[in-house]
Write a protein that holds these residues in place. Structure first.
Motif, PDB file in Angstrom:
ATOM      1  N   ASP A 160     -15.900  14.975  31.699  1.00 31.06           N
ATOM      2  CA  ASP A 160     -14.773  14.155  31.272  1.00 31.06           C
ATOM      3  C   ASP A 160     -13.456  14.888  31.516  1.00 31.06           C
ATOM      4  OD1 ASP A 160     -16.463  12.142  30.387  1.00 31.06           O
ATOM      5  OD2 ASP A 160     -16.592  12.975  28.356  1.00 31.06           O
ATOM      6  N   ARG A 161     -12.368  14.134  31.474  1.00 24.56           N
ATOM      7  CA  ARG A 161     -11.045  14.722  31.637  1.00 24.56           C
ATOM      8  C   ARG A 161     -10.148  14.223  30.518  1.00 24.56           C
ATOM      9  NH1 ARG A 161      -7.717  10.769  33.677  1.00 24.56           N
ATOM     10  NH2 ARG A 161      -6.078  12.277  34.158  1.00 24.56           N
ATOM     11  N   ARG A 162      -9.227  15.107  30.082  1.00 27.75           N
ATOM     12  CA  ARG A 162      -8.211  14.700  29.116  1.00 27.75           C
ATOM     13  C   ARG A 162      -6.892  14.402  29.799  1.00 27.75           C
ATOM     14  NH1 ARG A 162      -8.839  19.618  25.173  1.00 27.75           N
ATOM     15  NH2 ARG A 162      -9.939  20.408  27.023  1.00 27.75           N
ATOM     16  N   SER A 190     -14.724  18.701  28.634  1.00 25.11           N
ATOM     17  CA  SER A 190     -13.747  18.017  29.473  1.00 25.11           C
ATOM     18  C   SER A 190     -12.789  19.030  30.079  1.00 25.11           C
ATOM     19  CB  SER A 190     -12.955  16.986  28.654  1.00 25.11           C
ATOM     20  OG  SER A 190     -12.276  17.613  27.581  1.00 25.11           O
ATOM     21  N   THR A 191     -12.028  18.584  31.075  1.00 26.30           N
ATOM     22  CA  THR A 191     -10.971  19.402  31.668  1.00 26.30           C
ATOM     23  C   THR A 191      -9.628  19.026  31.052  1.00 26.30           C
ATOM     24  OG1 THR A 191     -10.587  17.813  33.451  1.00 26.30           O
ATOM     25  CG2 THR A 191     -12.213  19.575  33.862  1.00 26.30           C
ATOM     26  N   LEU A 192      -8.653  19.923  31.195  1.00 25.35           N
ATOM     27  CA  LEU A 192      -7.310  19.690  30.690  1.00 25.35           C
ATOM     28  C   LEU A 192      -6.325  20.526  31.496  1.00 25.35           C
ATOM     29  CD1 LEU A 192      -5.292  18.620  28.477  1.00 25.35           C
ATOM     30  CD2 LEU A 192      -5.870  20.686  27.175  1.00 25.35           C
ATOM     31  N   ASN A 201      -3.427  15.503  32.574  1.00 20.92           N
ATOM     32  CA  ASN A 201      -2.419  16.485  32.960  1.00 20.92           C
ATOM     33  C   ASN A 201      -1.190  16.235  32.094  1.00 20.92           C
ATOM     34  OD1 ASN A 201      -1.015  18.436  34.600  1.00 20.92           O
ATOM     35  ND2 ASN A 201      -0.110  16.751  35.754  1.00 20.92           N
ATOM     36  N   ASP A 211      -6.251  18.157  38.259  1.00 22.45           N
ATOM     37  CA  ASP A 211      -6.855  17.332  37.223  1.00 22.45           C
ATOM     38  C   ASP A 211      -8.004  16.509  37.785  1.00 22.45           C
ATOM     39  OD1 ASP A 211      -7.330  15.774  34.935  1.00 22.45           O
ATOM     40  OD2 ASP A 211      -5.723  14.375  35.411  1.00 22.45           O
ATOM     41  N   TRP A 212      -7.755  15.832  38.898  1.00 21.16           N
ATOM     42  CA  TRP A 212      -8.790  14.970  39.475  1.00 21.16           C
ATOM     43  C   TRP A 212      -9.794  15.758  40.300  1.00 21.16           C
ATOM     44  CZ3 TRP A 212      -9.585  10.426  37.568  1.00 21.16           C
ATOM     45  CH2 TRP A 212      -8.534   9.763  36.941  1.00 21.16           C
ATOM     46  N   SER A 244      -4.939  25.726  33.081  1.00 23.61           N
ATOM     47  CA  SER A 244      -6.049  24.771  33.175  1.00 23.61           C
ATOM     48  C   SER A 244      -7.174  25.173  32.237  1.00 23.61           C
ATOM     49  CB  SER A 244      -6.576  24.695  34.614  1.00 23.61           C
ATOM     50  OG  SER A 244      -7.193  25.916  34.998  1.00 23.61           O
ATOM     51  N   THR A 295     -12.101  17.957  37.865  1.00 24.30           N
ATOM     52  CA  THR A 295     -12.953  17.071  37.077  1.00 24.30           C
ATOM     53  C   THR A 295     -14.054  16.472  37.940  1.00 24.30           C
ATOM     54  OG1 THR A 295     -11.083  16.533  35.645  1.00 24.30           O
ATOM     55  CG2 THR A 295     -12.971  15.058  35.559  1.00 24.30           C
TER      56      THR A 295
END
Length: 322
Positions: free
Chosen positions: A166-168, A126-128, A170, A156-157, A204, A160
């Protein structure tokens, strides 16, 4: 013959009647984007040398340095930006956490962007985004100068979406690490890069280098370009600069029966050709098993938005898809 199919990573194109229809998206024309002449950016590719080793003997430090190179080049090649600073320039450079923050402060940078990838269980990806912030009597507070939260919300968007993982979210860094409490005892940012820097800042995390599928993509040179392009696009939006149309096609080619990504697929879009990674071209550097690594990833830029072009996928032993 076996069939293969593609999984689209970026919504920059659609198929219709065997042709590729390009639509305006954002980012990449050989023209100068104005509005940044009085602004400068400090890019911090996290860690140094081969620190934070990921799967297949490829480190976070090596990967994020190449993202930083491409992000710097996008700014220099396409905008009127004043200056882009890098905390380190080569795989041999070593600079401490304190050293890179001190350098950014000495240079008087306007924004500090720290590029990382994450580590954890092999199934997680996922991203964060983490900006400097905390909770004070129930209110979310961002460090000053502000700006990391707003940039993080955009990236964030965008990142991702580009990575299709997936994203966690901001987060204010102290909220992320110490919980969304009513009031934090320490009223300053949690992360050193956010706490000590004298400018707006963001860290990031672009996926997990401990996730096999993600790390096989990380090995690809143009995957790093995709991440840099997302950060670049997001900075333009953060500055309220209209993002020019681009013609970029990216995707992952997979075997329709096994669902596995395919190596050595020739992708032709108009007069642009890209061959996906294979054992001889890349993966022999990271594995002794010719069948272990595969990503099927392609990245083609320089296409003309709104132009209709023929798209061809070719691989020995597979039906050609046009």
């Amino acid at each position: 013959m076996t069939k293969f199919y593609q999984y689209i990573l970026k919504l920059s194109f659609i198929f219709a009647l065997g042709s590729l229809l390009m639509f305006p998206s954002s980012g990449l024309k050989a023209q100068e984007i104005t509005g940044l002449s009085d602004w400068n950016l400090f890019i911090d590719p996290g860690h140094s040398q081969t620190e934070n080793m990921g799967l297949f003997g490829y480190s976070e430090a090596e990967k994020v340095l190449r993202v930083a190179w491409d992000l710097r080049d996008y700014f220099f090649d396409l905008t009127d930006i004043d200056t882009v600073f890098l905390a380190r320039h080569t795989d041999q450079d070593y600079i401490s956490l304190e050293g890179r923050v001190d350098l950014a402060n000495e240079l008087g940078s306007d924004f500090y962007y720290s590029i990382h990838s994450d580590a954890g269980p092999s199934h997680v990806n996922s991203t964060l985004m983490l900006y400097g912030g905390w909770k004070s009597n129930g209110e979310l507070v961002e460090k000053t100068p502000e700006g990391g939260a707003d940039y993080g919300a955009i990236l964030d968007w965008d990142l991702t979406s580009a990575m299709r993982i997936d994203r966690r979210g901001n987060f204010a860094d102290r909220v992320f690490y110490q919980g969304n409490v009513h009031h934090h005892e320490n009223q300053w940012p949690f992360l050193y890069v956010n706490r000590v820097t004298n400018m707006a800042s963001l860290l990031s995390e672009a996926g997990f280098h401990t996730n096999p599928g993600q790390q096989m993509l990380n090995l690809n040179r143009e995957w790093k370009t995709l991440e840099a392009l997302s950060a670049f696009r997001s900075f333009l939006e953060w500055h309220d600069i209209d993002r020019p149309a681009i013609g970029v096609a990216t995707g992952i080619i997979k075997d329709i029966e096994t669902g596995l990504a395919l190596n050595d697929v020739t992708v032709t879009i108009g007069d642009h050709v890209y061959v996906t990674d294979g054992w001889e071209s890349l993966f022999n550097q990271y594995s002794n098993n010719p069948d272990q690594l595969r990503n099927g990833f392609y990245f083609i830029e320089g296409l003309e938005p709104l132009e209709t072009v023929e798209v061809v996928f070719e691989k020995e032993g597979y039906e050609t898809l046009v």
